[in-house]
Design a protein around this motif. Structure first.
Motif: not given
Length: 108
Positions: A46-51, A55-61, A83-87
């Protein structure tokens, strides 16, 4: 002290849905324990959650609220991530744990 209490409260909330899944609340998937999840990452299954979080932070903040790793009877694995988005909007992602690609998104 507040940080510790908040962490404990969030941990309790993250465990509750998993307990329901293991007790039949989610009949199509089995939840990994934290040890099983670490082992799957260490073995390269599996891909580590940190990666995925990067990715989600880059796309959605924003930031992660909760994450669980599940497997289906056919052997496929996936993450369920709140996930909580930037807004300030809440989103829920289903992410393929082997590739890291987002399979489904609700909200946000």
């Amino acid at each position: 002290m507040k940080r510790i209490l908040v962490t404990l409260a969030l941990s309790a909330l993250a465990v509750a849905p998993g307990a329901l899944a293991q007790q039949g609340g989610n009949p199509w998937a089995n939840q990994f324990s934290p040890g099983q999840a670490r082992e799957a990452v260490r073995e390269g299954k599996t891909v580590p959650l940190s990666k995925i979080f990067q990715q989600l932070k880059r796309e959605y903040g924003g930031y992660q609220l909760g994450a669980e790793l599940y497997s289906r009877d056919d052997g496929t694995t996936f993450y369920e991530i709140d996930w909580m988005t930037e807004d300030g909007r809440k989103a829920h992602f289903t992410v393929d744990a082997q590739s890291g690609s987002v399979m489904n998104r609700r909200g946000g």
